[in-house]
Scaffold this active site. Structure first.
Site, PDB file in Angstrom:
ATOM      1  CE  LYS A 201     -23.351 -23.234 -16.675  1.00 39.08           C
ATOM      2  NZ  LYS A 201     -23.308 -24.662 -16.576  1.00 39.08           N
ATOM      3  CB  CYS A 255     -18.977 -25.199 -20.071  1.00 38.97           C
ATOM      4  SG  CYS A 255     -20.078 -26.421 -20.785  1.00 38.97           S
TER       5      CYS A 255
END
Ligand code: SAJ
Length: 406
Positions: A201, A255
């Site tokens: 991720k 993010c």
């Protein structure tokens, strides 16, 4: 039944998607106001297709509450900020949510962490909490990490179509959770171990951050020697193995502007390219501010109050302002004690900064120079309204004559 903990940008669409695909879901959030809004039949942020999905989920019987439920599966989707000084992930919300889950979870329950965490976070912060509470992991409680991959602006489509990763200690538990996500996910779902899932991720977002930084660095090189970075990227991308991203006024969102710092924080002597890339991206709002002053000078404009920033969100067609380059630029301007820039964003209806407008026409009437910070569809459809203005286009979307670029 699945209890989704944390009903923010990721938890809410995930809960709705599962519910509308036949899974019994209860969503829990400690924010009472947010839960009340959902229970009153309203969503809490704008996203393509979210309202329709919400209606489907309501019909399917989804419920929202502030209390944790007794059930066999929990999905934890709470924020994971980073510590600005150490650059390391701050797992406090994840740990707090897991602790609350443990107060009600029956023996054998599966706790799925969806929140983005750096490699080793679950080992270091989550496992000890579970063990300290007297549970044996793998017997009393099962742990899974299933990081999300959806992009704001296209969340609903990507929830349905993206491939996914499920990291688990126990393959059988991983397969069980894969089956749960398969209730709606049409992509491939890979089952692996927890640390690998954590790393994938962070690496995905780091890949994009480094590539955006490369484009931003090219923009600076081209500005220095008066070359057209967009033309150069366009031509380079015609090579079969080159695919350069686009320069911009900075990198925002929760993010790409955050996750790569986890690797810098955890591996300071190894993550060199990543560290430099993040500094390059973080430096872009300042670069744009300098560009504004340069262009003002060139045009004999000396009142910053006649300059307007178009866009406050971190990217186009979303209402999310987290880590927004415009907010970073305004902060930077304040540090230079030179406030006064006008601001407008069609997605931000409440007052969040000084000198903010709520009508495009009024905003444009009040300025001589416009800086296109965000490429919302609204401005793309109203480019003619910029004619006669000095324009600094940070996204190469304006083809009026005499437009400036970063
Ligand atoms: N940006 C550029 N140049 C580009 C592309 C983006 O300057 O060529 C800027 C945007 O304007 C924005 C920032 O980067 O400020 C990030 O936007 P984004 O659209 O690239 O990504 P996010 O942050 O909205 O979503 C990312 C996605 N990750 C990847 O594409 C690898 C998404 O799939 C993740 O699920 C999401 O992060 C997340 O939640 O981690």
């Amino acid at each position: 039944m699945v209890n989704v903990i944390g009903l923010g940008y990721i938890g809410l669409p995930t809960a709705l998607m599962m519910a509308s695909h036949g899974v019994e879901v209860i969503g829990t959030d400690y924010n009472e106001k947010l839960v009340n809004t959902l229970n009153a039949g309203r969503t809490t942020f704008k996203e393509d297709g979210l309202d329709e999905l919400f209606q489907d989920a309501l019909k399917a019987g989804i419920k929202f509450t502030t209390t944790y439920q007794v059930t066999d599966t929990y999905i934890v989707s709470v924020p994971t900020p980073y510590d600005k000084f150490s650059k390391k992930v701050d797992a406090c919300y994840v740990v707090a949510a897991v602790k609350d889950v443990l107060k009600v979870a029956p023996k054998g329950a599966v706790v799925v962490i969806e929140s983005t965490v750096s490699p080793g976070t679950i080992e270091k912060f989550v496992r000890p909490e579970i063990e300290a509470a007297g549970y044996v992991i793998g017997e009393d409680i099962h742990l899974v990490h299933a990081p999300e991959r959806i992009i704001p602006g296209n969340m609903v489509y990507e929830l349905l179509h993206n491939n996914r990763t499920v990291g688990a200690d126990d393959k059988a538990v991983g397969e069980k959770i894969k089956k749960l996500y398969s209730s709606f996910c049409q992509g491939d779902i890979v089952v692996t171990d927890i640390k690998t899932a954590e790393m994938t991720k962070v690496v995905e977002n780091t890949f994009r951050a480094v590539n955006i930084a490369f484009a931003n660095e090219l923009a600076k090189i081209c500005r220095h020697d008066d070359m057209d970075v967009y033309e150069i990227i366009k031509i380079c991308n015609m090579h079969p193995r080159v695919n350069i991203l686009q320069p911009g006024p900075g990198v925002g969102g929760h993010c790409i502007s955050v996750d790569p710092w986890f690797l810098v924080g955890d591996y300071p002597s190894l993550a060199k390219v990543i560290d430099e890339s993040m500094k390059t991206n973080d430096g872009m709002p300042d670069f744009v501010l300098n560009r504004i002053y340069e262009i003002m000078k060139e045009n004999g404009l000396n009142d910053v109050k006649r300059v307007g920033l178009y866009g406050l969100t971190y990217k186009e067609n979303v209402d999310d302002m987290r880590e927004s380059p415009t907010l970073q630029l305004l902060e930077s301007q304040e540090r230079h004690l030179a406030t006064g820039l006008k601001v407008y964003d069609p997605f931000i209806t409440s007052d969040v900064v000084d000198n903010q407008f709520h009508s495009l026409d009024e905003f444009l009437d009040s300025v001589d120079m416009v800086v296109l910070m965000v490429k919302h569809n609204e401005i793309k459809e109203n480019m003619n309204k910029l004619s006669g203005k000095i324009v600094l286009d940070c996204h190469n979307i304006c083809d009026l004559p005499g437009v400036y670029h970063i």
